[in-house]
Design a protein around this motif. Structure first.
Motif, PDB file in Angstrom:
ATOM      1  N   SER A 192       0.821  -1.215   0.000  1.00  0.00           N
ATOM      2  CA  SER A 192       0.000   0.000   0.000  1.00  0.00           C
ATOM      3  C   SER A 192       0.853   1.263   0.000  1.00  0.00           C
ATOM      4  O   SER A 192       0.465   2.281  -0.584  1.00  0.00           O
ATOM      5  N   LEU A 193       2.024   1.207   0.647  1.00  0.00           N
ATOM      6  CA  LEU A 193       2.900   2.382   0.657  1.00  0.00           C
ATOM      7  C   LEU A 193       3.404   2.683  -0.748  1.00  0.00           C
ATOM      8  O   LEU A 193       3.318   3.830  -1.211  1.00  0.00           O
ATOM      9  N   ILE A 194       3.911   1.666  -1.450  1.00  0.00           N
ATOM     10  CA  ILE A 194       4.418   1.898  -2.804  1.00  0.00           C
ATOM     11  C   ILE A 194       3.270   2.285  -3.739  1.00  0.00           C
ATOM     12  O   ILE A 194       3.443   3.092  -4.652  1.00  0.00           O
ATOM     13  N   GLN A 195       2.083   1.721  -3.505  1.00  0.00           N
ATOM     14  CA  GLN A 195       0.925   2.072  -4.325  1.00  0.00           C
ATOM     15  C   GLN A 195       0.571   3.548  -4.153  1.00  0.00           C
ATOM     16  O   GLN A 195       0.242   4.238  -5.120  1.00  0.00           O
ATOM     17  N   LYS A 196       0.653   4.043  -2.926  1.00  0.00           N
ATOM     18  CA  LYS A 196       0.359   5.454  -2.683  1.00  0.00           C
ATOM     19  C   LYS A 196       1.438   6.346  -3.306  1.00  0.00           C
ATOM     20  O   LYS A 196       1.137   7.422  -3.820  1.00  0.00           O
TER      21      LYS A 196
ATOM     22  N   THR B 261       0.853   9.228  -6.236  1.00  0.00           N
ATOM     23  CA  THR B 261       1.378  10.594  -6.151  1.00  0.00           C
ATOM     24  C   THR B 261       2.241  10.918  -7.361  1.00  0.00           C
ATOM     25  O   THR B 261       2.138  12.007  -7.937  1.00  0.00           O
ATOM     26  N   PHE B 262       3.101   9.982  -7.760  1.00  0.00           N
ATOM     27  CA  PHE B 262       3.938  10.202  -8.943  1.00  0.00           C
ATOM     28  C   PHE B 262       3.084  10.344 -10.194  1.00  0.00           C
ATOM     29  O   PHE B 262       3.380  11.164 -11.068  1.00  0.00           O
ATOM     30  N   ASN B 263       2.031   9.531 -10.316  1.00  0.00           N
ATOM     31  CA  ASN B 263       1.150   9.638 -11.479  1.00  0.00           C
ATOM     32  C   ASN B 263       0.445  10.986 -11.513  1.00  0.00           C
ATOM     33  O   ASN B 263       0.176  11.522 -12.598  1.00  0.00           O
ATOM     34  N   TYR B 264       0.120  11.544 -10.337  1.00  0.00           N
ATOM     35  CA  TYR B 264      -0.455  12.886 -10.310  1.00  0.00           C
ATOM     36  C   TYR B 264       0.542  13.910 -10.843  1.00  0.00           C
ATOM     37  O   TYR B 264       0.185  14.788 -11.647  1.00  0.00           O
TER      38      TYR B 264
END
Length: 461
Positions: A131-135, A139-142
């Motif tokens: 979940s941490l890497i997914q978050k 953020t990077f995709n934003y």
């Protein structure tokens, strides 16, 4: 119009006079423009808000993620104590408090017994870690203006490989570099050649900085769900590495060293936790700022004082739709590999949001289809020699339209509007109905048809 950081500075940096400057002045202006847009994004607050969110997620996921990662190291004969130098390097700005936090984190990891957790416990442990890497990816995709995220399968495959294989590669690289520097050949050369000794000393001093830059570069190239060039990732890695070392020195000198007042006086026994959260926030903010730098280096079309949101006017979307359909038709008839959304961005030098919106409109209208690759590539979904340009324009004009709300009392029509819209539709129909996508995209003189195959004489892309 978007608010800008400083209108006077923006008008100077984006002045028409810049094209007449010397080469080195134009390079300097390019650097200042990049610095301006990054600071402008930072002051708008979205990056700082996401950095705060990542701090909270990190506090929940740090121990589970490290427990999963370093459980692999135990299988290769390594121990959690070997994690200590890496943690101390990261927490070096916190001084003695960093040593205490490192010992507590390693103690937590030692107490996690994966073998006795059971199936549900192990699954929950992996979910908390992923979940941490997914978050981070969200953020990077934003920052990279991406709407598409990795599929569930790719998330587990990519993130799992990072958590399981990443630590092994890191410690293998550290051990390999240490063995090379301390090897007999290197020691013999250093005893006979003084410059080799200085070179070894420099490599030893520079190793932590190079590792930090390499780690940042890896993050910037791997985490976003798009193809990031090495140049963009490396430039951002260098910038982030410099910021990390500089702000770390400042944090350790100004905040942590003030033991008689400030944070210690206010929070007392909770000071260590507060300082750890503050340093985590600064670290995440550095990572996000570097990602923003990587994005602007790779997409210089976004380096503008305003309108970096990628919004396009109706006319711009219509033009972009025609360009996209023309490229799809050219590559289809020339039997070449279809384009992805990123390929359209590089080819047309437009912002990614406009491309994704136009592709979404064309796909909703049934004109194009996605293949099964990740990221998807776009193929024609209709016979292009029978699809009129009016159909393409209508797909963009009708994008996002919703049915009118039904009312008990019928609406009173506005005089003259229906006649004007009908006239516009009739003019478009007359001008474009007889021209197909193939007619627009392909010149018969440039395409030779041999039997059933089509071969391109000229590469128009």
């Amino acid at each position: 119009m978007d608010k800008t950081l400083n209108k006077f500075v923006a008008s100077y940096l984006w002045s028409d006079k810049v094209v007449h400057y010397s080469a080195w002045k134009r390079k300097l202006i390019d650097v200042l423009r990049l610095l301006y847009v990054v600071l402008d994004d930072l002051t708008k607050g979205e990056l700082t808000l996401r950095a705060m969110s990542l701090v909270y997620t990190t506090l929940l996921s740090l121990v589970p993620m490290m427990a999963v990662s370093f459980s692999v190291l135990k299988a290769f004969g390594m121990h959690n104590k070997q994690l200590e130098p890496v943690m101390l390097q990261f927490l070096a700005p916190m001084g003695a408090q960093g040593v205490e936090i490192t010992e507590k984190i390693i103690g937590f990891i030692d107490n996690v017994k994966i073998g006795v957790l059971g199936t549900f416990g192990v699954a929950l442990l992996f979910y908390t870690a992923i979940s941490l890497i997914q978050k981070i990816e969200a953020t990077f995709n934003y920052i990279w203006r991406l709407d598409q995220h990795r599929s569930i399968g790719r998330r587990f495959a990519d993130y799992g490989s990072v958590m399981l294989i990443g630590p092994l590669l890191v410690f293998s690289a550290i051990g390999l570099s240490a063995s090379v520097l301390s090897g007999g050949v290197v020691q013999t050369l250093s005893s006979h050649l003084p410059f080799v000794q200085h070179l070894i000393a420099f490599a030893t001093e520079a190793a932590p900085y190079l590792m930090i830059i390499a780690a940042f570069t890896f993050f910037y190239m791997f985490i976003p769900n798009t193809r990031v060039t090495f140049r963009a990732g490396f430039v951002a890695g260098v910038v982030s590495g410099i910021l990390f070392q500089s702000l770390g020195w400042g944090f350790g000198s100004v905040v942590v060293s003030a033991s008689g007042s400030g944070t210690y006086a206010i929070y007392s026994g909770f000071a260590i936790l507060i300082l750890f959260m503050m340093w985590m926030y600064i670290s995440w903010l550095i990572l996000l700022v570097g990602s923003s730098v990587a994005f602007y280096v790779q997409h210089p079309e976004y380096i503008a004082p305003v309108r970096r949101s990628g919004d396009l006017s109706i006319r711009q979307r219509e033009t972009l739709a025609l360009q996209v359909m023309a490229i799809i038709a050219q590559r289809h008839y020339q039997s070449r590999k279809p384009f992805s959304a990123s390929d359209f961005v590089y080819r047309l030098r437009v912002q990614i949001q406009g491309v994704t919106r136009v592709l979404g409109a064309l796909r909703a209208a049934g004109l194009v289809a996605e293949d099964h690759e990740d990221p998807p590539r776009y193929l024609p979904n209709v016979p292009l020699e029978k699809t009129s340009l009016k159909t393409v324009i209508d797909a963009v004009r009708n994008d996002g339209s919703v049915p009118m709300i039904a009312l008990r009392v019928p609406r009173k029509p506005v005089h003259g509007v229906a006649e004007v819209t009908a006239a516009i539709d009739a003019a478009l129909e007359e001008a474009l109905a007889s021209t197909t996508v193939r007619d627009m995209a392909i010149d018969d003189e440039e395409v030779a048809v041999d039997g059933g195959g089509v071969s391109a004489g000229v590469d128009r892309n």
